[in-house]
Design an enzyme around this catalytic site. Structure first.
Site, PDB file in Angstrom:
ATOM      1  N   GLU A   1      -7.360 -25.892 -35.679  1.00 23.63           N
ATOM      2  CA  GLU A   1      -7.392 -25.942 -34.214  1.00 23.63           C
ATOM      3  C   GLU A   1      -7.043 -27.368 -33.795  1.00 23.63           C
ATOM      4  O   GLU A   1      -7.673 -28.324 -34.229  1.00 23.63           O
ATOM      5  CB  GLU A   1      -8.786 -25.521 -33.714  1.00 23.63           C
ATOM      6  CG  GLU A   1      -9.086 -25.857 -32.278  1.00 23.63           C
ATOM      7  CD  GLU A   1      -8.062 -25.332 -31.266  1.00 23.63           C
ATOM      8  OE1 GLU A   1      -7.722 -24.141 -31.313  1.00 23.63           O
ATOM      9  OE2 GLU A   1      -7.608 -26.134 -30.428  1.00 23.63           O
TER      10      GLU A   1
ATOM     11  N   CYS B   1     -11.651 -18.702 -19.448  1.00 27.01           N
ATOM     12  CA  CYS B   1     -12.008 -17.875 -18.276  1.00 27.01           C
ATOM     13  C   CYS B   1     -13.109 -18.534 -17.444  1.00 27.01           C
ATOM     14  O   CYS B   1     -13.266 -18.236 -16.260  1.00 27.01           O
ATOM     15  CB  CYS B   1     -12.516 -16.507 -18.713  1.00 27.01           C
ATOM     16  SG  CYS B   1     -11.549 -15.764 -20.018  1.00 27.01           S
TER      17      CYS B   1
ATOM     18  N   TRP C   1     -20.894  11.162  -3.095  1.00 29.12           N
ATOM     19  CA  TRP C   1     -19.475  11.315  -3.441  1.00 29.12           C
ATOM     20  C   TRP C   1     -18.962   9.924  -3.784  1.00 29.12           C
ATOM     21  O   TRP C   1     -18.649   9.144  -2.890  1.00 29.12           O
ATOM     22  CB  TRP C   1     -18.675  11.895  -2.268  1.00 29.12           C
ATOM     23  CG  TRP C   1     -18.970  13.333  -1.979  1.00 29.12           C
ATOM     24  CD1 TRP C   1     -19.947  13.811  -1.171  1.00 29.12           C
ATOM     25  CD2 TRP C   1     -18.273  14.465  -2.503  1.00 29.12           C
ATOM     26  NE1 TRP C   1     -19.914  15.182  -1.154  1.00 29.12           N
ATOM     27  CE2 TRP C   1     -18.892  15.615  -1.969  1.00 29.12           C
ATOM     28  CE3 TRP C   1     -17.206  14.641  -3.381  1.00 29.12           C
ATOM     29  CZ2 TRP C   1     -18.467  16.908  -2.276  1.00 29.12           C
ATOM     30  CZ3 TRP C   1     -16.784  15.933  -3.673  1.00 29.12           C
ATOM     31  CH2 TRP C   1     -17.416  17.039  -3.136  1.00 29.12           C
TER      32      TRP C   1
ATOM     33  N   TYR D   1     -19.603 -20.280 -29.540  1.00 29.76           N
ATOM     34  CA  TYR D   1     -20.310 -20.643 -30.773  1.00 29.76           C
ATOM     35  C   TYR D   1     -19.844 -22.036 -31.206  1.00 29.76           C
ATOM     36  O   TYR D   1     -18.683 -22.386 -31.015  1.00 29.76           O
ATOM     37  CB  TYR D   1     -19.992 -19.665 -31.915  1.00 29.76           C
ATOM     38  CG  TYR D   1     -20.479 -18.264 -31.691  1.00 29.76           C
ATOM     39  CD1 TYR D   1     -21.840 -17.960 -31.752  1.00 29.76           C
ATOM     40  CD2 TYR D   1     -19.580 -17.233 -31.440  1.00 29.76           C
ATOM     41  CE1 TYR D   1     -22.286 -16.657 -31.553  1.00 29.76           C
ATOM     42  CE2 TYR D   1     -20.028 -15.930 -31.239  1.00 29.76           C
ATOM     43  CZ  TYR D   1     -21.374 -15.649 -31.297  1.00 29.76           C
ATOM     44  OH  TYR D   1     -21.812 -14.376 -31.104  1.00 29.76           O
TER      45      TYR D   1
ATOM     46  N   ARG E   1     -10.088  13.634  -5.282  1.00 26.88           N
ATOM     47  CA  ARG E   1      -9.996  14.849  -4.454  1.00 26.88           C
ATOM     48  C   ARG E   1      -8.837  14.745  -3.458  1.00 26.88           C
ATOM     49  O   ARG E   1      -8.084  15.689  -3.289  1.00 26.88           O
ATOM     50  CB  ARG E   1     -11.318  15.061  -3.703  1.00 26.88           C
ATOM     51  CG  ARG E   1     -11.406  16.429  -3.057  1.00 26.88           C
ATOM     52  CD  ARG E   1     -12.586  16.523  -2.107  1.00 26.88           C
ATOM     53  NE  ARG E   1     -12.422  15.594  -0.982  1.00 26.88           N
ATOM     54  CZ  ARG E   1     -13.433  15.023  -0.346  1.00 26.88           C
ATOM     55  NH1 ARG E   1     -14.682  15.238  -0.709  1.00 26.88           N
ATOM     56  NH2 ARG E   1     -13.204  14.223   0.663  1.00 26.88           N
TER      57      ARG E   1
HETATM   58  P1  FAD Z   1      -6.275 -19.616 -26.547  1.00 25.10           P
HETATM   59  O1  FAD Z   1      -7.583 -19.261 -26.012  1.00 25.10           O
HETATM   60  O2  FAD Z   1      -5.291 -20.330 -25.726  1.00 25.10           O
HETATM   61  O3  FAD Z   1      -6.443 -20.278 -27.960  1.00 25.10           O
HETATM   62  C1  FAD Z   1      -5.348 -20.767 -28.672  1.00 25.10           C
HETATM   63  C2  FAD Z   1      -5.803 -22.014 -29.416  1.00 25.10           C
HETATM   64  O4  FAD Z   1      -4.765 -22.426 -30.282  1.00 25.10           O
HETATM   65  C3  FAD Z   1      -6.077 -23.193 -28.489  1.00 25.10           C
HETATM   66  O5  FAD Z   1      -7.389 -23.652 -28.693  1.00 25.10           O
HETATM   67  C4  FAD Z   1      -5.030 -24.233 -28.880  1.00 25.10           C
HETATM   68  O6  FAD Z   1      -5.535 -25.542 -28.793  1.00 25.10           O
HETATM   69  C5  FAD Z   1      -4.740 -23.841 -30.310  1.00 25.10           C
HETATM   70  N1  FAD Z   1      -3.405 -24.225 -30.784  1.00 25.10           N
HETATM   71  C6  FAD Z   1      -2.212 -24.058 -30.150  1.00 25.10           C
HETATM   72  N2  FAD Z   1      -1.209 -24.491 -30.936  1.00 25.10           N
HETATM   73  C7  FAD Z   1      -1.780 -24.936 -32.077  1.00 25.10           C
HETATM   74  C8  FAD Z   1      -1.253 -25.497 -33.271  1.00 25.10           C
HETATM   75  N3  FAD Z   1       0.055 -25.662 -33.455  1.00 25.10           N
HETATM   76  N4  FAD Z   1      -2.122 -25.848 -34.243  1.00 25.10           N
HETATM   77  C9  FAD Z   1      -3.460 -25.680 -34.078  1.00 25.10           C
HETATM   78  N5  FAD Z   1      -4.010 -25.148 -32.968  1.00 25.10           N
HETATM   79  C10 FAD Z   1      -3.165 -24.778 -31.987  1.00 25.10           C
HETATM   80  N6  FAD Z   1      -8.718 -13.563 -19.373  1.00 25.10           N
HETATM   81  C11 FAD Z   1      -9.503 -12.512 -19.031  1.00 25.10           C
HETATM   82  O7  FAD Z   1      -9.469 -11.472 -19.697  1.00 25.10           O
HETATM   83  N7  FAD Z   1     -10.375 -12.589 -17.964  1.00 25.10           N
HETATM   84  C12 FAD Z   1     -10.488 -13.712 -17.204  1.00 25.10           C
HETATM   85  O8  FAD Z   1     -11.279 -13.766 -16.260  1.00 25.10           O
HETATM   86  C13 FAD Z   1      -9.657 -14.824 -17.525  1.00 25.10           C
HETATM   87  N8  FAD Z   1      -9.733 -15.967 -16.787  1.00 25.10           N
HETATM   88  C14 FAD Z   1      -8.961 -17.044 -17.143  1.00 25.10           C
HETATM   89  C15 FAD Z   1      -9.066 -18.207 -16.398  1.00 25.10           C
HETATM   90  C16 FAD Z   1      -8.298 -19.317 -16.728  1.00 25.10           C
HETATM   91  C17 FAD Z   1      -8.405 -20.576 -15.910  1.00 25.10           C
HETATM   92  C18 FAD Z   1      -7.416 -19.269 -17.849  1.00 25.10           C
HETATM   93  C19 FAD Z   1      -6.578 -20.454 -18.227  1.00 25.10           C
HETATM   94  C20 FAD Z   1      -7.308 -18.107 -18.598  1.00 25.10           C
HETATM   95  C21 FAD Z   1      -8.077 -16.980 -18.259  1.00 25.10           C
HETATM   96  N9  FAD Z   1      -7.994 -15.783 -18.996  1.00 25.10           N
HETATM   97  C22 FAD Z   1      -8.771 -14.715 -18.638  1.00 25.10           C
HETATM   98  C23 FAD Z   1      -7.052 -15.663 -20.125  1.00 25.10           C
HETATM   99  C24 FAD Z   1      -7.746 -15.927 -21.457  1.00 25.10           C
HETATM  100  O9  FAD Z   1      -8.428 -17.138 -21.395  1.00 25.10           O
HETATM  101  C25 FAD Z   1      -6.708 -15.939 -22.571  1.00 25.10           C
HETATM  102  O10 FAD Z   1      -6.025 -14.712 -22.556  1.00 25.10           O
HETATM  103  C26 FAD Z   1      -7.385 -16.149 -23.931  1.00 25.10           C
HETATM  104  O11 FAD Z   1      -8.009 -17.394 -23.979  1.00 25.10           O
HETATM  105  C27 FAD Z   1      -6.348 -16.035 -25.048  1.00 25.10           C
HETATM  106  O12 FAD Z   1      -6.951 -16.310 -26.271  1.00 25.10           O
HETATM  107  P2  FAD Z   1      -6.074 -16.841 -27.490  1.00 25.10           P
HETATM  108  O13 FAD Z   1      -7.010 -17.048 -28.609  1.00 25.10           O
HETATM  109  O14 FAD Z   1      -4.892 -15.979 -27.673  1.00 25.10           O
HETATM  110  O15 FAD Z   1      -5.477 -18.222 -26.966  1.00 25.10           O
END
Ligand code: FAD
Length: 441
Positions: A34, A44, A428, A62, A436
């Site tokens: 990471e 979120c 309802w 966590y 409906r």
């Molecule tokens: P991320 O959470 O973006 O995690 C990817 C991780 O990879 C990051 O920590 C990054 O630092 C790391 N990384 C990237 N490139 C590299 C690399 N080359 N080497 C090592 N590490 C790397 N979704 C909902 O369902 N409901 C909500 O209410 C909602 N609200 C949101 C509000 C905000 C302000 C934002 C920004 C997003 C929100 N989302 C919401 C979307 C949700 O947060 C994302 O869909 C989710 O975090 C995606 O998870 P992920 O693990 O795919 O990516």
């Protein structure tokens, strides 16, 4: 035989895939890299941090120690994966660059905020809010801010507008589109939201193109093709794009949506390489088309599925309905399935009805109003989508999502045995009324 797994990214998708593998294959070596010092974080929650409802530290579900000690994951923080090739990954860590080998690789490196080409976007006081790490820099400018400008009109902009208003800031929202949440909702559902945003004091500027952010070092003004707006804080929230560079390096297919193509097992087109979360595209469960809808719920499940399959199970991620929900103060807005626009784009013959209903029995104190738009296929009356705005919309959206997932028709929804008592709903329920009026033949 022990296998080596490398997971790129410690967000929702990365940590759920790593946790799943360690649960099913405790003897395997699972490394998560990471690039920040955050793991299992909750983007979120960012708007609610800005609003002052939680602390920065609350946005980590966590701790790193928990994953290392309780789950046996070899977690490397502040470690960026900079190159991947068959069987090997090059990592930039605090103590220098190093190579690690892998049998399986999970791309869970998420998405990045889009930075539009606007003069002055690099000025101090201009922010994107995508990762909890972005919050470190914003605390002090936020304290001092009086005039804020949000560029963009998606759900993050709506949530940030509430947060900034709650902190006593003046808020201007500038968008190129002609309304908020245009991509996800039909106009009659977003209209009450705009009304409420204006009522609470948001200066909504639609159909305006931002051409410059000006100031000397610090932002002072946002200039559009139609006007100028004072600003000492600017939030740019015009969308995100998947981080596909590493996937391209290893030759993984990029789908039509621009995200990494995966099959139902979250396998990419390269053997041993999986993708999950914001970096990956999936399938719309109604149209069957490839879609990219980056959300946390999806990221967690995709990670779970990738981890299960890597560990030798046979689990499929079927696709998504685009279910989403947000709120502006007490006004909630949510949807699942297709909007009218999406039905038209997909050439579907549909019928739709919009109803207004109470959320509790009319005599019970505290009930509110809900506006619900339901859409079904014209001939078969198969449900296609719902959008709702008002109070207590979550149970309606979620029940409808299950109905859509199960391919139900209006009749099935009408006769579903939904719970009722005066404090919770009218006898309802709005969902029953909506089915409906669409016709239950
Ligand atoms: P991320 O959470 O973006 O995690 C990817 C991780 O990879 C990051 O920590 C990054 O630092 C790391 N990384 C990237 N490139 C590299 C690399 N080359 N080497 C090592 N590490 C790397 N979704 C909902 O369902 N409901 C909500 O209410 C909602 N609200 C949101 C509000 C905000 C302000 C934002 C920004 C997003 C929100 N989302 C919401 C979307 C949700 O947060 C994302 O869909 C989710 O975090 C995606 O998870 P992920 O693990 O795919 O990516």
């Amino acid at each position: 035989m022990e296998k080596k797994v490398i997971v790129v990214g410690g967000g929702a998708a990365g940590m759920s895939s790593a946790s799943r593998i360690k649960r099913l294959r405790p003897d395997w070596n699972v490394k998560v890299f990471e690039k920040t010092s955050w793991v299992s974080h909750a983007p979120c929650g960012i708007p609610y941090f800005i609003e002052g409802l939680c602390g920065e530290e609350d946005l980590m579900y966590y701790s790193p120690e928990f994953f290392r000690r309780e789950r046996g994951i070899d977690l490397h923080l502040n470690s960026e994966v900079i190159e991947i090739e068959e069987g090997e990954a090059r990592i930039r860590e605090e103590r220098g660059e190093r190579k690690y080998s892998w049998d399986y690789l999970v791309l869970a490196n998420g998405s990045s905020p889009i930075l539009p080409e606007i003069d002055g976007i690099e000025l101090e006081g201009v922010f994107t809010l995508h990762h909890p790490e972005d919050l470190r820099r914003i605390s002090s400018p936020l304290e001092k801010c009086r005039e804020s400008v949000i560029i963009g009109s998606g759900y993050i902009s709506v949530e940030i507008a509430e947060a900034l208003l709650s902190r006593g800031k003046r808020v201007t929202l500038i968008a190129r589109s002609n309304r908020v949440l245009r991509k996800s909702f039909d106009k009659e559902i977003t209209a009450p939201l705009e009304e409420e945003m204006r009522r609470k004091g948001v200066n909504l500027r639609f159909n305006e193109k931002t051409i410059e952010i000006s100031g000397e070092n610090r932002v002072r003004k946002v200039i559009t093709d139609k006007g100028e707006y004072e600003a000492d804080l600017v939030i740019v929230a015009v969308g995100t794009r998947p981080n596909v560079e590493l996937a391209k390096q290893i030759g993984a297919k990029i789908g039509k949506t621009g995200a990494v193509w995966t099959d139902e097992k979250m396998r990419t087109s390269v053997e041993g390489v999986y993708a999950a979360g914001d970096v990956a595209e999936t399938r719309n469960l109604i149209t069957g088309k490839r879609v990219w809808i980056p959300l946390a719920t999806t990221a967690n499940k995709m990670g779970f599925v990738a981890g299960s399959n890597i560990s030798g199970m046979n689990v499929e991620f079927p696709g998504v309905l685009g279910t989403q929900i947000t709120k502006f103060f007490s006004l909630e807005i949510g949807k699942t399935g297709l909007t009218e626009n999406e039905c038209k784009e997909n050439g579907l013959e549909f019928i739709s009805k919009t109803i207004k209903a109470r959320t509790k029995a009319h005599y019970f104190p505290g009930g509110g109003e809900i506006k619900v738009k339901v859409i079904a296929e014209k001939e078969t009356k198969k449900l296609l989508g719902i959008q709702a705005i008002g109070e207590e919309i979550l149970p309606r959206i979620n029940s409808f999502a299950v109905a859509l997932y199960s391919n139900l028709r209006t009749r099935d929804l009408f006769f579903s045995d939904l719970a009722y008592a005066p404090p919770f709903s009218p006898v309802w329920d709005p969902l029953v009324v909506a089915s409906r009026v669409l016709g239950i033949d």
